[in-house]
Design a protein around this motif. Structure first.
Motif, short mmCIF file in Angstrom:
data_model
loop_
_atom_site.label_atom_id
_atom_site.label_comp_id
_atom_site.label_asym_id
_atom_site.label_seq_id
_atom_site.Cartn_x
_atom_site.Cartn_y
_atom_site.Cartn_z
N PHE A 63 -26.91 46.73 -48.78
CA PHE A 63 -25.85 45.75 -48.99
C PHE A 63 -26.40 44.33 -49.02
CE2 PHE A 63 -23.03 49.08 -46.88
CZ PHE A 63 -22.63 49.61 -48.09
N ALA A 64 -27.39 44.06 -48.19
CA ALA A 64 -28.01 42.73 -48.19
C ALA A 64 -28.65 42.45 -49.54
CB ALA A 64 -29.04 42.63 -47.07
N THR A 65 -29.32 43.46 -50.10
CA THR A 65 -29.94 43.31 -51.41
C THR A 65 -28.90 43.07 -52.49
OG1 THR A 65 -31.78 44.73 -50.75
CG2 THR A 65 -31.41 44.47 -53.11
N ILE A 66 -27.80 43.82 -52.43
CA ILE A 66 -26.72 43.66 -53.40
C ILE A 66 -26.12 42.26 -53.31
CG2 ILE A 66 -24.39 44.42 -54.01
CD1 ILE A 66 -25.30 47.28 -53.14
N PHE A 67 -25.87 41.80 -52.08
CA PHE A 67 -25.30 40.47 -51.89
C PHE A 67 -26.22 39.41 -52.50
CE2 PHE A 67 -24.33 36.57 -49.63
CZ PHE A 67 -22.95 36.56 -49.65
N ASP A 68 -27.50 39.53 -52.23
CA ASP A 68 -28.46 38.54 -52.74
C ASP A 68 -28.54 38.58 -54.25
OD1 ASP A 68 -30.21 36.49 -51.83
OD2 ASP A 68 -31.90 37.72 -52.44
N ARG A 69 -28.39 39.77 -54.84
CA ARG A 69 -28.49 39.92 -56.29
C ARG A 69 -27.29 39.30 -57.01
NH1 ARG A 69 -28.91 45.55 -56.95
NH2 ARG A 69 -31.08 45.25 -56.39
N TYR A 70 -26.10 39.42 -56.44
CA TYR A 70 -24.89 39.02 -57.16
C TYR A 70 -24.24 37.73 -56.67
CZ TYR A 70 -25.05 43.62 -59.35
OH TYR A 70 -25.42 44.71 -60.08
N ALA A 71 -24.62 37.23 -55.50
CA ALA A 71 -24.00 36.02 -54.97
C ALA A 71 -24.84 34.79 -55.28
CB ALA A 71 -23.82 36.15 -53.45
N ASP A 72 -24.18 33.67 -55.47
CA ASP A 72 -24.86 32.38 -55.60
C ASP A 72 -25.05 31.84 -54.18
OD1 ASP A 72 -25.74 29.83 -56.09
OD2 ASP A 72 -24.08 29.27 -57.42
#
Length: 198
Positions: A63-72
């Protein structure tokens, strides 16, 4: 990505505020179709992790990876820092963005266990001022479905979300309130705030 946020945690975190143009954004370049496509991809990844059966720690990392990938993350971080961010040195701002990235991924990733067995569905997209709002519905076990809106722009040079509204509760405003409280606790010292988030 809805799963990054516990509804109960956010709803109890402060009063819901009306959504407004919170950040200075450039002329709109991201289209509704592009924003929806980005959130579709994000939601597909989140749903896959939720259904994966992985250990809780492995899910947090995903989830941390996903957040970093899609969030500014830089935009979210600097908005959260508020006036202190404008007074901070470039080095302090850079350090804050780094620790904030870890802090927010850990904070919201740790709440994903509440979404196991649930699902998120993308419903609609519409242009509002200088960003696109992508509306989704979260379906959790034992709870009524609830709405989650992603605000997407290309301000960072790529399509990314810079805010999430969960049943009227604004992530940016919630994080800004929390960072202000932490700053107060540290006498307004940005270096102390950074150290506390490590």
């Amino acid at each position: 990505m809805t799963a990054l946020f516990s509804r109960r945690a956010l709803l109890s975190g402060g009063a819901a505020l009306a959504t407004a143009t919170l950040l200075p954004l450039p002329a709109l370049a991201v289209t509704e179709a592009q924003a929806r496509g980005m959130v579709d991809a994000l939601v597909a990844e989140v749903n896959a992790v939720i259904a994966s059966g992985k250990s809780e720690q492995a899910m947090y990392n995903d989830f941390a990876t996903i957040f970093d990938r899609y969030a500014d993350v830089p935009t979210i971080a600097m908005y959260s820092l508020g006036n202190a961010g404008r007074a901070a040195t470039p080095a302090q701002r850079q350090q804050f963005v780094g620790v904030f990235r870890t802090y927010i991924a850990r904070k919201y990733g740790s709440r994903f266990r509440e979404f196991v067995g649930g699902q998120i569905a993308v419903e609609n997209a519409r242009t509002i001022n200088n960003y696109v709002e992508v509306q989704t519905t979260a379906y959790l076990r034992g709870e009524d479905p609830f709405r989650v809106d992603f605000h997407v722009s290309d301000q960072s040079g790529r399509n990314a979300f810079f805010n999430i509204i969960i049943e009227g509760v604004n992530m940016l405003l919630s994080e800004r309130t929390e960072m202000a409280a932490l700053l107060d606790r540290h006498g307004g010292n940005v270096d102390a705030l950074i150290a506390s988030l490590r």
